[in-house]
Design an enzyme around this catalytic site. Structure first.
Site, short mmCIF file in Angstrom:
data_model
loop_
_atom_site.label_atom_id
_atom_site.label_comp_id
_atom_site.label_asym_id
_atom_site.label_seq_id
_atom_site.Cartn_x
_atom_site.Cartn_y
_atom_site.Cartn_z
N SER A 257 -23.02 27.72 42.17
CA SER A 257 -23.02 29.09 41.19
C SER A 257 -24.43 29.46 40.88
CB SER A 257 -22.21 28.35 40.02
OG SER A 257 -23.28 27.66 39.43
N LYS A 258 -24.30 30.38 40.34
CA LYS A 258 -25.63 31.12 39.70
C LYS A 258 -26.68 30.18 39.45
CE LYS A 258 -25.74 35.37 40.39
NZ LYS A 258 -26.59 35.76 41.27
N ARG A 259 -26.26 29.13 38.61
CA ARG A 259 -27.26 28.12 38.32
C ARG A 259 -28.06 27.59 39.46
NH1 ARG A 259 -25.36 22.82 37.52
NH2 ARG A 259 -23.07 22.87 38.12
N GLU A 267 -29.08 39.28 47.55
CA GLU A 267 -30.28 38.54 46.48
C GLU A 267 -31.19 38.25 47.48
OE1 GLU A 267 -28.90 36.80 42.57
OE2 GLU A 267 -26.93 36.68 44.00
#
Ligand code: GLU
Length: 488
Positions: A257-259, A267
């Site tokens: 995930s993003k974390r 990106e």
């Protein structure tokens, strides 16, 4: 095995409801690799039946990301093919035909249950420790009951009747035999009331219609496969072979995930990862060449790629490892191509590249690329070559202040020696250093660190000889004067 007797056709079937993530890019890559290894066809199909969530901007970004990664599709958007159209919303009449067929075979029914009722059923089953599924409440509605629901303003969805008497079985090319108890599936929705198909139905139909031989997709779709097989069987259509690729986890084995850092391909592109490095790294997420090799060209990977070498266990996406690999690709890149690619990153970091001589840019890139793990770090290393960015950092300032007297002596002597030069090569640099040693008291580290601090404003960086032979002598002088003024 008869799995290769038919023409090899694989597909990537993104839904344009978001950007292409690492997992999606890896799926696309595996399909591409398999197609290229086998001399087959790589199809791109846009699964855009979710009209509310599908957006053109996502579709465009996905196509651009696939192109950037080098995954050219043979059939699909912008490509001619005999099995189009390749947008599901342009294939509605095909689905309608099959939906009609299922209706006539009495394999489907209209369901009027509200989301609220469905949720209540779900909770009830969970309470009884049963697998949540639709229990078939609307399976045998009379015409009158249907009419009543419609008068209440309810709009139906179309459910597929699951035959609960037969276990569903298939051979997954990675996982082996998979058996699913149909009692855990429940009658599932295949289309909205207006005939708009849902994913499982449209995908199953298209895989057959487009003569897809192998469906290679993420493990998260494993639960969809029995549903798709049931649909195909009911319609007496040939099913493709399936290969469910291992799930991608973060290094702590939790869901990616993003974390854990950037998760979309775009990106990584913006951070300055090279497509060749991502191609290489993603290929190793659930596949390996059967030996210890890690850094491999796309041609090598294509040559070695087989489904047999794909692994069942979860793949770990480790940004640090990707960065390490990207660093290798940066160091090995063709210098003029790399300099070209790095320009936007320099501009973004606030350097006016257009005013610089392209040869100088190449020299700078050559000198600092060994420090880079991705291109947008260039700003941290390139500033020493741009006079407008020259600034004494705290530690450099402290070093000069702490050694004020010796430092002044060294810098004044260096400035005098530079008077004779308007350009410096390695030989001139060495001569100057020899002269300096003879003229000033300081030696060794103090002598070098002082020059480095004054000429770059930092205590660390590329080799001094590289800095002095890259920067124009006028810049070196200007910096020495600035620092001497500050010290006086
Ligand atoms: N549209 C589906 C997705 O993006 C495709 C899954 C499949 O490959 O069948 O997840």
């Amino acid at each position: 095995m008869d799995q290769f007797q038919q023409p090899i056709r694989v597909r990537m079937a993104p839904s344009p409801t978001g950007f292409l993530h690492i997992g999606g890019a890896r799926t696309a890559l595996f399909n591409y690799l398999f197609a290229r290894h086998m001399g087959g066809t790589f199809v791109l199909r846009i699964e855009d039946t979710d009209r509310e969530r599908s957006e053109k901007k996502y579709e465009e970004a996905i196509l651009q990301d696939l192109r950037w990664l080098g995954l050219d599709w043979d059939e699909g958007p912008e490509r001619h093919g005999s099995y189009g159209p390749y947008y599901q919303t342009q294939r509605l009449s095909i689905y309608a035909g099959y939906l009609n067929q299922l209706h006539h075979q009495q394999k489907t029914y209209a369901c009027y249950c509200s989301p609220h009722e469905l949720e209540a059923e779900r909770q009830e089953l969970l309470k009884r420790k049963k697998t949540p599924r639709y229990m078939g409440k609307c399976r045998s509605l009379t015409d009158q009951e249907k009419k009543k629901f419609e008068q209440e303003g309810r709009s139906p969805v179309i459910r597929f009747k699951v035959d609960e008497s037969k276990v569903i079985e298939f051979d997954d090319l990675i996982r082996g035999k998979v058996q699913v108890d149909p009692k855990n599936i429940g009658d599932f929705v295949i289309a909205k009331g207006d005939g708009m198909p849902l994913y499982n139905f449209a995908a199953a139909i298209d895989d057959t219609e487009m003569k897809i031989s192998h469906v290679i997709r993420g493990e998260e779709h494993l639960s969809n496969t029995p549903r798709q097989l049931l649909i195909l069987k009911a319609l007496n259509l040939k099913a493709p072979l399936y290969a469910h690729v291992s799930i991608i986890l973060a290094p702590d084995r939790s869901k990616l995930s993003k974390r854990h850092g950037a998760t979309s391909l775009g990106e990584y592109q913006k951070l300055g990862y090279l497509p060749e490095a991502l191609f290489n790294y993603l290929a190793l997420l659930g596949w390996n060449p059967g030996d210890e090799r890690e850094v491999m060209t796309s041609a090598e990977i294509i040559r070695e790629f087989t489904i047999e070498k794909m692994t069942k266990s979860p793949a770990i996406f480790d940004v640090q490892k990707l960065s390490w690999m990207n660093g290798i690709y940066i160091r090995n890149a063709n210098i003029s191509e790399l300099s070209q690619n790095i320009k936007p990153f320099l501009e973004e970091a606030g350097f006016s590249v257009s005013e610089k001589d392209p040869v100088l840019i190449e020299k700078i890139v050559e000198g600092v690329r060994g420090n880079l793990e991705h291109l947008n770090q260039i700003g941290n290393y390139a500033d020493i070559f741009f006079d407008e960015k020259f600034k004494l950092e705290e530690d450099a300032k402290k070093h000069l202040k702490d050694n004020q007297e010796v430092a002044t002596e060294i810098l004044e002597a260096l400035l005098r020696l530079l008077e004779k030069y308007d350009h410096m090569d390695v030989k001139a640099y060495e001569t100057i250093q020899e002269e300096l040693k003879k003229t000033v008291k300081a030696k060794g580290k103090l002598l070098f660190l002082t020059q480095r601090a004054a000429l770059t404003g930092k205590l660390k960086g590329p080799e001094m000889v590289f800095i002095c032979t890259t920067l124009p002598v006028a810049s070196l002088k200007k910096r020495l004067q600035t620092v001497l003024t500050a010290l006086s």
